[in-house]
Design a protein around this motif. Structure first.
Motif, PDB file in Angstrom:
ATOM      1  N   SER A  87       0.817  -1.208   0.000  1.00  0.00           N
ATOM      2  CA  SER A  87       0.000   0.000   0.000  1.00  0.00           C
ATOM      3  C   SER A  87       0.852   1.259   0.000  1.00  0.00           C
ATOM      4  CB  SER A  87      -0.903   0.041   1.242  1.00  0.00           C
ATOM      5  OG  SER A  87      -2.033  -0.776   1.101  1.00  0.00           O
ATOM      6  N   TRP A  88       0.217   2.339  -0.454  1.00  0.00           N
ATOM      7  CA  TRP A  88       0.766   3.680  -0.276  1.00  0.00           C
ATOM      8  C   TRP A  88      -0.136   4.422   0.704  1.00  0.00           C
ATOM      9  CZ3 TRP A  88       5.445   5.069  -1.959  1.00  0.00           C
ATOM     10  CH2 TRP A  88       6.021   4.324  -2.984  1.00  0.00           C
ATOM     11  N   ILE A  89       0.486   5.154   1.598  1.00  0.00           N
ATOM     12  CA  ILE A  89      -0.206   5.917   2.628  1.00  0.00           C
ATOM     13  C   ILE A  89       0.465   7.275   2.694  1.00  0.00           C
ATOM     14  CG2 ILE A  89      -0.650   6.033   5.126  1.00  0.00           C
ATOM     15  CD1 ILE A  89      -0.357   2.843   4.990  1.00  0.00           C
ATOM     16  N   ARG A  90      -0.304   8.326   2.901  1.00  0.00           N
ATOM     17  CA  ARG A  90       0.319   9.639   2.979  1.00  0.00           C
ATOM     18  C   ARG A  90      -0.125  10.388   4.226  1.00  0.00           C
ATOM     19  NH1 ARG A  90      -2.455  13.304  -1.863  1.00  0.00           N
ATOM     20  NH2 ARG A  90      -4.541  13.471  -0.921  1.00  0.00           N
ATOM     21  N   GLN A  91       0.660  11.404   4.575  1.00  0.00           N
ATOM     22  CA  GLN A  91       0.405  12.193   5.765  1.00  0.00           C
ATOM     23  C   GLN A  91       0.722  13.654   5.477  1.00  0.00           C
ATOM     24  OE1 GLN A  91       2.801  11.206   9.275  1.00  0.00           O
ATOM     25  NE2 GLN A  91       1.026  11.674  10.565  1.00  0.00           N
ATOM     26  N   PRO A  92      -0.297  14.477   5.267  1.00  0.00           N
ATOM     27  CA  PRO A  92      -0.053  15.918   5.073  1.00  0.00           C
ATOM     28  C   PRO A  92       0.597  16.508   6.323  1.00  0.00           C
ATOM     29  CG  PRO A  92      -2.289  15.317   4.407  1.00  0.00           C
ATOM     30  CD  PRO A  92      -1.720  14.137   5.130  1.00  0.00           C
ATOM     31  N   PRO A  93       1.317  17.595   6.176  1.00  0.00           N
ATOM     32  CA  PRO A  93       2.003  18.203   7.321  1.00  0.00           C
ATOM     33  C   PRO A  93       1.050  18.491   8.471  1.00  0.00           C
ATOM     34  CG  PRO A  93       2.680  19.248   5.276  1.00  0.00           C
ATOM     35  CD  PRO A  93       1.561  18.327   4.927  1.00  0.00           C
ATOM     36  N   GLY A  94       1.371  17.969   9.629  1.00  0.00           N
ATOM     37  CA  GLY A  94       0.576  18.213  10.819  1.00  0.00           C
ATOM     38  C   GLY A  94      -0.758  17.490  10.864  1.00  0.00           C
ATOM     39  N   LYS A  95      -0.979  16.580   9.927  1.00  0.00           N
ATOM     40  CA  LYS A  95      -2.271  15.888   9.870  1.00  0.00           C
ATOM     41  C   LYS A  95      -2.094  14.376  10.002  1.00  0.00           C
ATOM     42  CE  LYS A  95      -4.596  19.469   7.211  1.00  0.00           C
ATOM     43  NZ  LYS A  95      -5.461  19.779   6.048  1.00  0.00           N
ATOM     44  N   GLY A  96      -3.214  13.665   9.856  1.00  0.00           N
ATOM     45  CA  GLY A  96      -3.216  12.232  10.053  1.00  0.00           C
ATOM     46  C   GLY A  96      -2.889  11.447   8.802  1.00  0.00           C
ATOM     47  N   LEU A  97      -3.013  10.124   8.945  1.00  0.00           N
ATOM     48  CA  LEU A  97      -2.667   9.199   7.872  1.00  0.00           C
ATOM     49  C   LEU A  97      -3.851   8.996   6.930  1.00  0.00           C
ATOM     50  CD1 LEU A  97      -0.935   6.573  10.184  1.00  0.00           C
ATOM     51  CD2 LEU A  97       0.216   8.218   8.683  1.00  0.00           C
ATOM     52  N   GLU A  98      -3.543   8.902   5.649  1.00  0.00           N
ATOM     53  CA  GLU A  98      -4.570   8.669   4.634  1.00  0.00           C
ATOM     54  C   GLU A  98      -4.113   7.538   3.726  1.00  0.00           C
ATOM     55  OE1 GLU A  98      -7.196  11.177   1.364  1.00  0.00           O
ATOM     56  OE2 GLU A  98      -5.074  11.723   1.630  1.00  0.00           O
ATOM     57  N   TRP A  99      -4.922   6.500   3.634  1.00  0.00           N
ATOM     58  CA  TRP A  99      -4.617   5.378   2.741  1.00  0.00           C
ATOM     59  C   TRP A  99      -4.872   5.817   1.304  1.00  0.00           C
ATOM     60  CZ3 TRP A  99      -8.128   2.491  -0.331  1.00  0.00           C
ATOM     61  CH2 TRP A  99      -7.578   1.325  -0.909  1.00  0.00           C
ATOM     62  N   ILE A 100      -3.900   5.547   0.421  1.00  0.00           N
ATOM     63  CA  ILE A 100      -4.007   5.956  -0.974  1.00  0.00           C
ATOM     64  C   ILE A 100      -4.482   4.789  -1.859  1.00  0.00           C
ATOM     65  CG2 ILE A 100      -2.740   6.753  -2.996  1.00  0.00           C
ATOM     66  CD1 ILE A 100      -0.780   8.137  -1.042  1.00  0.00           C
ATOM     67  N   GLY A 101      -3.828   3.650  -1.706  1.00  0.00           N
ATOM     68  CA  GLY A 101      -4.192   2.520  -2.563  1.00  0.00           C
ATOM     69  C   GLY A 101      -3.259   1.357  -2.355  1.00  0.00           C
ATOM     70  N   GLU A 102      -3.579   0.247  -3.004  1.00  0.00           N
ATOM     71  CA  GLU A 102      -2.745  -0.932  -2.833  1.00  0.00           C
ATOM     72  C   GLU A 102      -2.834  -1.867  -4.029  1.00  0.00           C
ATOM     73  OE1 GLU A 102      -4.092  -3.085   0.638  1.00  0.00           O
ATOM     74  OE2 GLU A 102      -5.286  -4.415  -0.596  1.00  0.00           O
ATOM     75  N   ASN A 103      -1.827  -2.749  -4.093  1.00  0.00           N
ATOM     76  CA  ASN A 103      -1.807  -3.844  -5.062  1.00  0.00           C
ATOM     77  C   ASN A 103      -1.559  -5.137  -4.310  1.00  0.00           C
ATOM     78  OD1 ASN A 103      -0.905  -1.356  -6.669  1.00  0.00           O
ATOM     79  ND2 ASN A 103      -1.297  -2.852  -8.270  1.00  0.00           N
ATOM     80  N   THR A 104      -2.254  -6.163  -4.736  1.00  0.00           N
ATOM     81  CA  THR A 104      -2.027  -7.484  -4.152  1.00  0.00           C
ATOM     82  C   THR A 104      -1.204  -8.334  -5.106  1.00  0.00           C
ATOM     83  OG1 THR A 104      -3.953  -8.574  -5.112  1.00  0.00           O
ATOM     84  CG2 THR A 104      -4.305  -7.323  -3.087  1.00  0.00           C
ATOM     85  N   GLN A 105      -0.596  -9.361  -4.569  1.00  0.00           N
ATOM     86  CA  GLN A 105       0.184 -10.272  -5.397  1.00  0.00           C
ATOM     87  C   GLN A 105      -0.692 -10.983  -6.408  1.00  0.00           C
ATOM     88  OE1 GLN A 105       3.482 -10.895  -5.539  1.00  0.00           O
ATOM     89  NE2 GLN A 105       3.944  -9.320  -4.045  1.00  0.00           N
ATOM     90  N   GLY A 106      -1.977 -11.111  -6.081  1.00  0.00           N
ATOM     91  CA  GLY A 106      -2.901 -11.771  -6.988  1.00  0.00           C
ATOM     92  C   GLY A 106      -3.370 -10.895  -8.132  1.00  0.00           C
ATOM     93  N   GLY A 107      -2.901  -9.643  -8.162  1.00  0.00           N
ATOM     94  CA  GLY A 107      -3.241  -8.760  -9.267  1.00  0.00           C
ATOM     95  C   GLY A 107      -4.380  -7.804  -9.005  1.00  0.00           C
ATOM     96  N   HIS A 108      -4.916  -7.824  -7.786  1.00  0.00           N
ATOM     97  CA  HIS A 108      -6.019  -6.924  -7.468  1.00  0.00           C
ATOM     98  C   HIS A 108      -5.482  -5.545  -7.078  1.00  0.00           C
ATOM     99  CE1 HIS A 108      -9.926  -5.615  -6.050  1.00  0.00           C
ATOM    100  NE2 HIS A 108      -9.398  -5.274  -4.903  1.00  0.00           N
ATOM    101  N   THR A 109      -6.139  -4.512  -7.554  1.00  0.00           N
ATOM    102  CA  THR A 109      -5.760  -3.134  -7.247  1.00  0.00           C
ATOM    103  C   THR A 109      -6.957  -2.402  -6.673  1.00  0.00           C
ATOM    104  OG1 THR A 109      -4.181  -3.106  -9.078  1.00  0.00           O
ATOM    105  CG2 THR A 109      -4.871  -0.985  -8.213  1.00  0.00           C
ATOM    106  N   SER A 110      -6.727  -1.600  -5.661  1.00  0.00           N
ATOM    107  CA  SER A 110      -7.798  -0.784  -5.109  1.00  0.00           C
ATOM    108  C   SER A 110      -7.223   0.562  -4.683  1.00  0.00           C
ATOM    109  CB  SER A 110      -8.469  -1.478  -3.918  1.00  0.00           C
ATOM    110  OG  SER A 110      -7.533  -1.775  -2.911  1.00  0.00           O
ATOM    111  N   HIS A 111      -8.056   1.600  -4.777  1.00  0.00           N
ATOM    112  CA  HIS A 111      -7.605   2.952  -4.473  1.00  0.00           C
ATOM    113  C   HIS A 111      -8.643   3.690  -3.659  1.00  0.00           C
ATOM    114  CE1 HIS A 111      -5.294   2.256  -8.388  1.00  0.00           C
ATOM    115  NE2 HIS A 111      -4.417   2.181  -7.403  1.00  0.00           N
ATOM    116  N   ASN A 112      -8.186   4.681  -2.896  1.00  0.00           N
ATOM    117  CA  ASN A 112      -9.073   5.557  -2.161  1.00  0.00           C
ATOM    118  C   ASN A 112      -9.985   6.282  -3.158  1.00  0.00           C
ATOM    119  OD1 ASN A 112     -10.138   7.812  -0.683  1.00  0.00           O
ATOM    120  ND2 ASN A 112      -8.493   7.553   0.804  1.00  0.00           N
ATOM    121  N   PRO A 113     -11.289   6.221  -2.921  1.00  0.00           N
ATOM    122  CA  PRO A 113     -12.209   6.863  -3.879  1.00  0.00           C
ATOM    123  C   PRO A 113     -11.918   8.340  -4.106  1.00  0.00           C
ATOM    124  CG  PRO A 113     -13.437   5.472  -2.370  1.00  0.00           C
ATOM    125  CD  PRO A 113     -12.016   5.515  -1.868  1.00  0.00           C
ATOM    126  N   SER A 114     -11.384   9.002  -3.092  1.00  0.00           N
ATOM    127  CA  SER A 114     -11.124  10.434  -3.235  1.00  0.00           C
ATOM    128  C   SER A 114      -9.972  10.726  -4.186  1.00  0.00           C
ATOM    129  CB  SER A 114     -10.817  11.048  -1.860  1.00  0.00           C
ATOM    130  OG  SER A 114      -9.592  10.554  -1.361  1.00  0.00           O
TER     131      SER A 114
END
Lengths: 111, 116
Positions: free
Chosen positions: B35-62
């Protein structure tokens, strides 16, 4: 909207016990997905603290414990120490999203 | 012990494309999800998206319309592309290994600033 709600801040004196709550909607915590907790000391990478609601990775002191009931979870820290001062985040998996959601984070201040 | 090394563009102008990569130590990539996760300055964690070994991909709707993530199992690398960046994309970006449904190992973080 998938949301995990945490209090913005908690505080306690050294030696005391504090708890941090994480309240979710039925689409995440309530659907039998586990809650996990991370500790982030300012300027450092988040560290896994609790996984699967109650489990501690190797090296995490047993002063840290987790619990979950229904759509809420809690992190408890006993015997508070100055080094525990950090931001704490809960996280859960959202089935319909096929991804994760984090709580907004709670800043723990050791008085 | 799993070591994750991140690298990529750290300073971008609005509308440019962010590109980050993450490489794992030998034996750490398979069979896990990444997965990729990001953190704006002074703020919390936000999940961006991920890839699985099985080929599945999913992303934050935003972010879904602007995000591409991919995994190269042969090279033990995982990548993030975020198009049309704005100042709101300024953040510390982390790659992380997902074990079951939690993140057990994190990269060191790559600071990304979007500024004209």
């Amino acid at each position: 909207q998938f949301v995990l709600t945490q209090p913005p801040s908690v505080s306690g004196a050294p030696g005391q016990r504090v708890t941090i709550s994480c309240t979710g909607s039925g689409s995440n915590i309530g659907t039998n997905f586990d809650v996990h907790w991370y500790q982030q000391i300012p300027g450092t990478v988040p560290k896994l603290l609790i996984y699967g609601n109650t489990n501690r990775p190797s090296g995490v002191p047993d002063r840290f414990s987790g619990s979950k009931s229904g759509t809420s979870a809690s992190l408890a820290i006993t015997g508070l120490q100055a080094e525990d001062e950090a931001d704490y985040y809960c996280q859960s998996y959202v089935y319909s999203l096929s991804g994760s959601v984090f709580g907004g984070g709670t800043k723990l201040t050791v008085l | 012990q799993v070591h994750l090394q991140q690298w990529g563009t750290g300073l971008l102008k609005p509308s440019e494309t962010l590109s980050l990569k993450c490489a794992g130590s030998r034996g750490s990539f398979s069979p896990h999800s990444w997965s990729w996760i990001r953190q704006p300055p002074g703020k919390g964690l936000e999940w961006i998206g991920e890839n699985t070994q099985g080929g599945h991909t999913s992303h934050n709707p935003s972010l879904r319309s602007r995000v591409i993530t991919s995994i190269d199992t042969t090279g033990n690398q995982f990548s993030l592309t975020l198009t049309s960046v704005t100042a709101a994309d300024t953040a510390l970006y982390f790659c992380a290994r997902r074990m079951q449904y939690y993140f057990d190992w994190w990269g060191q973080g790559t600071p990304v600033t979007v500024s004209s």
